[in-house]
Design a protein around this motif. Structure first.
Motif, short mmCIF file in Angstrom:
data_model
loop_
_atom_site.label_atom_id
_atom_site.label_comp_id
_atom_site.label_asym_id
_atom_site.label_seq_id
_atom_site.Cartn_x
_atom_site.Cartn_y
_atom_site.Cartn_z
N THR A 12 2.55 0.63 -4.58
CA THR A 12 1.14 0.66 -4.97
C THR A 12 0.32 -0.28 -4.10
O THR A 12 -0.79 0.07 -3.67
N GLN A 13 0.85 -1.45 -3.83
CA GLN A 13 0.13 -2.42 -3.00
C GLN A 13 -0.11 -1.85 -1.60
O GLN A 13 -1.20 -1.98 -1.03
N ASP A 16 -2.69 1.14 -1.80
CA ASP A 16 -4.06 0.64 -1.96
C ASP A 16 -4.58 0.05 -0.65
O ASP A 16 -5.75 0.22 -0.30
N GLU A 19 -5.53 2.88 1.65
CA GLU A 19 -6.82 3.47 1.29
C GLU A 19 -7.98 2.62 1.80
O GLU A 19 -8.96 3.14 2.33
N ARG A 20 -7.86 1.32 1.66
CA ARG A 20 -8.94 0.44 2.13
C ARG A 20 -9.12 0.57 3.65
O ARG A 20 -10.25 0.65 4.14
N ARG A 64 -2.46 9.94 -4.10
CA ARG A 64 -3.89 10.11 -4.33
C ARG A 64 -4.19 11.46 -4.98
O ARG A 64 -5.11 11.57 -5.79
N ARG A 67 -3.74 11.14 -8.62
CA ARG A 67 -4.82 10.43 -9.32
C ARG A 67 -5.94 11.35 -9.78
O ARG A 67 -6.84 10.92 -10.49
#
Length: 200
Positions: A12-13, A16, A19-20, A64, A67
């Motif tokens: 997850t880290q 994320d 994505e950034r 994603r 989600r």
């Protein structure tokens, strides 16, 4: 780069962080080093959890896509309430306000990633096709509730809505306003609304 950072959920880290980087710097900047730097972990962390970088990216895209389950459920629950145009405007704005828009150029940019995704997603662009399924399911419910014409071709309308919204959001410095999205929605489904007086 820190190597002793305790990771509760490294996948997850890393997702994320990816994505950034993707949203901030674009697909050409998305490298394994950029992801691990952004996540503030050693580069080896990524390679301990994924076969290679394209394996990581394929799982990132599918994560994603997953989600979208929450927004899809919320849209289904909205059937029969509010206005159809309003509900679709909100859903499409949320879909393209997410990482969805950035994933499309990422897939265009990386041939090996498209090949890898074909193993688990046989057709279409994952986030967009999932968005089409979400919109089609909602339109079907509204048709069953009588708020759309009984002969409304929802399987044709859904990709038109997603495609039209994608063109609005793609390659813009700032996202379009709600009114621009509403105009696209109105033009696509206006003819099949059962009660035009309740469009808004």
């Amino acid at each position: 780069m820190p190597t002793g950072v305790a990771l509760r959920d490294p996948r997850t880290q890393l997702f994320d962080a990816a994505e950034r980087v993707l949203l901030r710097d674009g697909p050409s900047a998305l490298t394994s080093r950029a992801v691990t730097d952004e996540a503030q972990v050693a580069k080896g962390v990524l390679h301990r959890h994924f076969t290679d970088f394209d394996d990581f990216l394929a799982e990132f895209v599918m994560d994603r896509v997953g989600r979208l389950d929450g927004p899809a459920a919320a849209l289904r629950e909205a059937a029969g309430t509010g206005s159809v145009i309003g509900n679709l405007t909100e859903a499409l704005t949320a879909l393209f306000g997410s990482v969805a828009v950035a994933i499309v150029p990422l897939l265009t940019f990386r041939d090996p990633l498209r090949v890898r995704l074909r193993e688990v997603w046989p057709a279409g662009v994952p986030v967009l096709t999932e968005g089409v399924d979400m919109i089609a399911a909602y339109l079907r419910q509204e048709r069953d509730l009588g708020r759309l014409a009984a002969d409304a071709e929802v399987d044709g309308l859904a990709p038109m809505l997603v495609g039209g919204a994608h063109l609005l959001f793609a390659d813009r410095a700032a996202p379009p306003g709600a009114e621009a999205v509403r105009k696209v929605v109105s033009s696509v489904i206006g003819a099949v609304l059962r009660d035009p007086a309740k469009r808004d």
